[in-house]
Design an enzyme around this catalytic site. Structure first.
Site, PDB file in Angstrom:
ATOM      1  N   CYS A   1       0.831  -1.201   0.000  1.00  0.00           N
ATOM      2  CA  CYS A   1       0.000   0.000   0.000  1.00  0.00           C
ATOM      3  C   CYS A   1       0.865   1.251   0.000  1.00  0.00           C
ATOM      4  O   CYS A   1       1.666   1.457   0.913  1.00  0.00           O
ATOM      5  CB  CYS A   1      -0.932  -0.072   1.211  1.00  0.00           C
TER       6      CYS A   1
ATOM      7  N   CYS B   1       0.619   3.685   2.889  1.00  0.00           N
ATOM      8  CA  CYS B   1       1.205   3.100   4.110  1.00  0.00           C
ATOM      9  C   CYS B   1       2.713   3.294   4.115  1.00  0.00           C
ATOM     10  O   CYS B   1       3.314   3.602   5.139  1.00  0.00           O
ATOM     11  CB  CYS B   1       0.912   1.607   4.198  1.00  0.00           C
TER      12      CYS B   1
END
Ligand SMILES: Cc1cc2nc3c(=O)[nH]c(=O)nc-3n(C[C@H](O)[C@H](O)[C@H](O)COP(=O)(O)OP(=O)(O)OC[C@H]3O[C@@H](n4cnc5c(N)ncnc54)[C@H](O)[C@@H]3O)c2cc1C
Lengths: 154, 272
Positions: free
Chosen positions: A79, A82
């Protein structure tokens, strides 16, 4: 040797490491070969990693329940946002060491935890007092958003 | 990867900014969807671009892109989802990757269309803007993909590939996301589907959604004559700063933003 100016302008997040390098630089010029070897440039990085806890499902409740204040970043390696938040969390883990538990949970490895907290977007950062959630932030935000939530609860 | 400048959006403003960053000797990454998905691509004839009457939008874009590429700008296909500043660096997330830079030029064009009912309310409870990020959390579930670009179809295929059941809505006009505690259904142009997740994949995002705290008025980014926004190291150019929504204006603003962003990035090097 580095000039003082260089150290002055090191970004906040890198300060610790850069100062350490400078220290090492001094040791290299003054100390023996063995001392030089002991001077591990990666040490502060290791310290960062230690300050930031990676929690598994089995240890989660104990770790978070014991902490008067905890901030848990639900994330996954695939991600983008992230990854963006990663350095922020590492930095905050060092800054709040001894005051709050700063932890990460990989939702891919710990799907039960993610489900229990109803995590449907990552990153999701959950704030807990003695194991009880009192706030959460969905998405990646500047550091001040997290420090504000932490400081209010300290 | 670390660059001096990251440009969000590869239309006339972004390409002009990138070329001008390179002219100042700084490194630059342009993040955008494919050129053919730029709104100007469809313009049959552009008559008010100085010196090139009658040129088509596609021709202009191709020439702009080639110029930026030849100058040494790097390109990444994808959508910027969010950006944040930590220390003296901007971190920009692009799909499932990340890049960092000292300065950012926002050249994302206009974000047409408002948020749908339920969209903001159910964010984090079934509403998502990133299939690659959140897809895994919906494995084995039925989800809707609301797509407005050809690349959105690829993201729907990605979701199918990891084990979601994806219902695809192609360029829906009027939607509502339904559910009390979490997403239960979506209704688009009269069709209702029961789903547990809704992925909204728009060609452009509202500037404030990309950069938390970015000052904007009436949906347009607030800038000064240096194309500087209220956030340190963030510049904006083109349609996203307001009208007239025209190519020449976008290219001119891109030049200023590119030069100022390059100067901003250089100021860090000079201090070292
Ligand atoms: C049919 C048509 C005809 C036109 N005719 C003319 C004309 O004759 N003369 C004229 O001067 N102007 C014309 N225009 C207007 C012109 O197209 C715009 O003014 C110009 O394209 C603006 O450039 P820009 O770079 O600011 O934005 P855009 O060209 O809109 O480029 C922005 C790009 O960034 C992308 N983007 C947005 N958000 C993100 C993100 N988060 N991550 C990655 N990428 C992102 C967008 O998808 C887009 O490709 C016309 C427009 C249309 C639609």
């Amino acid at each position: 040797m580095r000039s003082k100016l260089v150290v002055d302008y090191v970004p906040e997040g890198e300060k610790k490491q850069k100062n350490f390098n400078t220290l090492c630089g001094l040791e290299v010029t003054t100390a023996s070969a063995t001392a030089t070897q002991n001077c591990d440039l990666n040490k502060t990085k290791e310290e960062n990693k230690m300050a930031l806890k990676h929690l598994k499902t089995a240890e989660f409740d104990a770790a978070v329940g014991e902490a008067p204040l905890a901030m848990v970043d639900f994330w996954a390696p695939w991600c983008g946002p992230c990854q963006m938040l990663g350095p922020v969390m590492e930095d905050l883990a060092v800054r709040y060491e001894g005051k709050a538990l700063i932890a990460k949970v990989d939702v891919d490895e710990e799907p039960e935890l993610a489900r229990r907290f109803g995590v449907m977007n990552i990153p999701t950062v959950v704030f807990l007092k003695e194991g009880r959630e009192f706030d959460r932030k969905i998405g990646a935000f500047p550091p001040a958003v997290y420090t504000e939530a932490l400081d209010k609860a300290l | 990867m670390a660059y001096d400048v990251i440009v969000v959006g590869g239309g006339p403003a972004g390409l002009s900014a990138a070329q001008n960053v390179r002219a100042r000797g700084r490194t630059v990454l342009v993040v955008s969807n494919p050129l053919e998905e730029n709104p100007l691509w469809k313009a049959k004839q552009v008559d008010n671009y100085l010196g090139l009457p009658g040129v088509s939008g596609a021709e202009l874009l191709t020439a702009f892109r080639r110029h930026a590429e030849d100058s040494g700008a790097e390109f990444q296909e994808g959508r910027v989802l969010s950006a944040l500043r930590s220390g003296e660096d901007w971190y920009v997330s692009i799909g499932n990757t990340m890049a960092q830079a000292k300065a950012v030029v926002l050249a994302a064009g206009v974000a047409r269309g408002k948020k749908f009912p339920g969209e903001a309310e159910l964010l984090g409870r079934g509403v998502s803007y990133c299939a690659t990020c959140d897809g895994m959390l919906y494995r084995g579930k039925r989800v809707a993909v609301l797509g407005w670009t050809p690349s959105a179809k690829k993201e729907a295929e990605f979701l199918e590939g990891i084990g979601c059941e994806a219902v695809y809505f192609d360029k829906p006009r009027d939607c509502a996301i339904l559910g009390a505690e979490k997403v239960e259904a979506v209704r688009c142009d009269g069709v209702t589907e029961a789903v547990e997740g809704v992925f909204l994949l728009r060609p452009a995002m509202a500037p404030g959604d990309l950069f938390p705290g970015l000052a904007a008025e009436g949906g347009f980014v607030t800038v000064d004559r240096n194309m500087e926004t209220n956030l340190p190291g963030v510049f904006a150019a083109g349609d996203c700063t307001g009208g007239p929504l025209q190519v020449s204006k976008a290219v001119g603003e891109g030049l200023i933003a590119g030069q100022k962003a390059a100067a901003f990035a250089s100021s860090f090097l000079e201090r070292l």
